[in-house]
Scaffold this motif. Structure first.
Motif, PDB file in Angstrom:
ATOM      1  N   GLY A  19      51.426  -2.824 -28.221  1.00  0.00           N
ATOM      2  CA  GLY A  19      51.984  -3.489 -29.399  1.00  0.00           C
ATOM      3  C   GLY A  19      53.156  -4.397 -29.077  1.00  0.00           C
ATOM      4  O   GLY A  19      53.482  -5.300 -29.849  1.00  0.00           O
ATOM      5  N   LEU A  20      53.784  -4.170 -27.931  1.00  0.00           N
ATOM      6  CA  LEU A  20      54.937  -4.991 -27.532  1.00  0.00           C
ATOM      7  C   LEU A  20      54.581  -6.006 -26.450  1.00  0.00           C
ATOM      8  O   LEU A  20      55.447  -6.751 -25.994  1.00  0.00           O
ATOM      9  N   SER A  21      53.340  -6.056 -26.048  1.00  0.00           N
ATOM     10  CA  SER A  21      52.930  -6.914 -24.933  1.00  0.00           C
ATOM     11  C   SER A  21      53.192  -8.396 -25.181  1.00  0.00           C
ATOM     12  O   SER A  21      53.404  -9.153 -24.241  1.00  0.00           O
ATOM     13  N   GLU A  22      53.203  -8.821 -26.421  1.00  0.00           N
ATOM     14  CA  GLU A  22      53.404 -10.245 -26.734  1.00  0.00           C
ATOM     15  C   GLU A  22      54.876 -10.663 -26.693  1.00  0.00           C
ATOM     16  O   GLU A  22      55.182 -11.853 -26.739  1.00  0.00           O
ATOM     17  N   LEU A  23      55.786  -9.706 -26.602  1.00  0.00           N
ATOM     18  CA  LEU A  23      57.203 -10.041 -26.571  1.00  0.00           C
ATOM     19  C   LEU A  23      57.587 -10.620 -25.213  1.00  0.00           C
ATOM     20  O   LEU A  23      57.324 -10.014 -24.174  1.00  0.00           O
ATOM     21  N   ALA A  24      58.228 -11.773 -25.232  1.00  0.00           N
ATOM     22  CA  ALA A  24      58.708 -12.379 -23.992  1.00  0.00           C
ATOM     23  C   ALA A  24      60.090 -11.800 -23.660  1.00  0.00           C
ATOM     24  O   ALA A  24      60.814 -11.340 -24.543  1.00  0.00           O
ATOM     25  N   ASP A  25      60.451 -11.854 -22.412  1.00  0.00           N
ATOM     26  CA  ASP A  25      61.765 -11.376 -21.963  1.00  0.00           C
ATOM     27  C   ASP A  25      62.065  -9.974 -22.473  1.00  0.00           C
ATOM     28  O   ASP A  25      63.129  -9.705 -23.020  1.00  0.00           O
ATOM     29  N   CYS A  26      61.104  -9.090 -22.298  1.00  0.00           N
ATOM     30  CA  CYS A  26      61.235  -7.735 -22.790  1.00  0.00           C
ATOM     31  C   CYS A  26      61.047  -6.772 -21.615  1.00  0.00           C
ATOM     32  O   CYS A  26      60.061  -6.850 -20.896  1.00  0.00           O
ATOM     33  N   ASP A  27      62.016  -5.898 -21.426  1.00  0.00           N
ATOM     34  CA  ASP A  27      61.960  -4.901 -20.360  1.00  0.00           C
ATOM     35  C   ASP A  27      61.631  -3.555 -20.994  1.00  0.00           C
ATOM     36  O   ASP A  27      62.444  -3.005 -21.743  1.00  0.00           O
ATOM     37  N   LEU A  28      60.429  -3.038 -20.736  1.00  0.00           N
ATOM     38  CA  LEU A  28      59.996  -1.766 -21.308  1.00  0.00           C
ATOM     39  C   LEU A  28      60.205  -0.647 -20.296  1.00  0.00           C
ATOM     40  O   LEU A  28      59.837  -0.769 -19.136  1.00  0.00           O
ATOM     41  N   VAL A  29      60.808   0.452 -20.770  1.00  0.00           N
ATOM     42  CA  VAL A  29      61.008   1.631 -19.932  1.00  0.00           C
ATOM     43  C   VAL A  29      60.396   2.811 -20.677  1.00  0.00           C
ATOM     44  O   VAL A  29      60.773   3.087 -21.813  1.00  0.00           O
ATOM     45  N   VAL A  30      59.443   3.477 -20.050  1.00  0.00           N
ATOM     46  CA  VAL A  30      58.787   4.624 -20.668  1.00  0.00           C
ATOM     47  C   VAL A  30      59.412   5.908 -20.137  1.00  0.00           C
ATOM     48  O   VAL A  30      59.535   6.097 -18.922  1.00  0.00           O
ATOM     49  N   ILE A  31      59.790   6.777 -21.072  1.00  0.00           N
ATOM     50  CA  ILE A  31      60.366   8.073 -20.716  1.00  0.00           C
ATOM     51  C   ILE A  31      59.408   9.147 -21.216  1.00  0.00           C
ATOM     52  O   ILE A  31      59.129   9.223 -22.417  1.00  0.00           O
TER      53      ILE A  31
END
Length: 192
Positions: A19-31
């Motif tokens: 759902g967030l894949s289209e966001l540019a300049d986004c750093d995703l961290v999964v916990i």
């Protein structure tokens, strides 16, 4: 923007990532690990947190609410079932969006935007409240100093205020600083 995704299930976390894949300049961290989460969040320093809890126990909810209170960041929490007590507790803990049965990739972005908007609105309200309380406390301090001057010098209220204002101007200070000095001096002299 750094987004922390909290989910013990990697499969469900991938739905949020999608759902967030289209966001540019986004750093995703999964916990995926609950243990040490607050310390991990401090290291990551996310701008927003998305928590997918599925069907959490009361203890699990309370643990996540403690994280929410400590973070002071926009938080969207996804759960599978509605629970009135949990909803109230989540709002009190600072959760910006409490989403019941709404984990779908297409809904993630609007929920993220809502969480940020609600967090910012609430932060402005808290800031305005703190400012109003500060001004009220200053006003009360000035009023107390005026009463002291009125009693000790036999001045009417306008003259007591004028004396505080003149002293503040002469010393290049705020009137509240002079009022605080008057109150402190009075307390020292009277022993209260």
């Amino acid at each position: 923007m750094r987004i922390a995704i909290v989910d013990e299930s990697a499969a469900r976390a991938s739905i949020i990532e999608e759902g967030l894949s289209e966001l540019a300049d986004c750093d995703l961290v999964v916990i995926t690990e609950r243990r040490g989460m607050l310390a991990r969040m401090s290291e990551i320093d996310p701008d927003i947190v998305l928590m997918d809890l599925g069907n959490p126990s009361r203890d699990m909810l309370e643990e996540y609410f403690a994280v929410s209170r400590a973070l002071a960041r926009p938080i969207a929490m996804f759960v599978d079932e509605a629970d009135d007590e949990a909803i109230v507790a989540s709002v009190e803990a600072g959760v910006s969006s409490y989403v019941v049965d709404g984990l779908a990739a297409g809904r993630i972005r609007p929920i993220l935007d809502l969480a940020i908007t609600r967090f910012n609105a609430f932060a402005r309200l808290q800031s305005d409240l703190a400012e109003a309380r500060g001004k009220l406390a200053e006003r009360e301090l000035v009023d107390k100093a005026k009463r002291i001057l009125m009693q000790s010098k036999g001045l009417p209220e306008p003259k007591a205020y004028a004396e505080l204002r003149k002293t503040a101007m002469d010393q290049g200070k705020r009137i509240v600083n002079i009022a605080e000095a008057v109150v402190t001096a009075h307390e020292l002299m009277s022993g209260t």
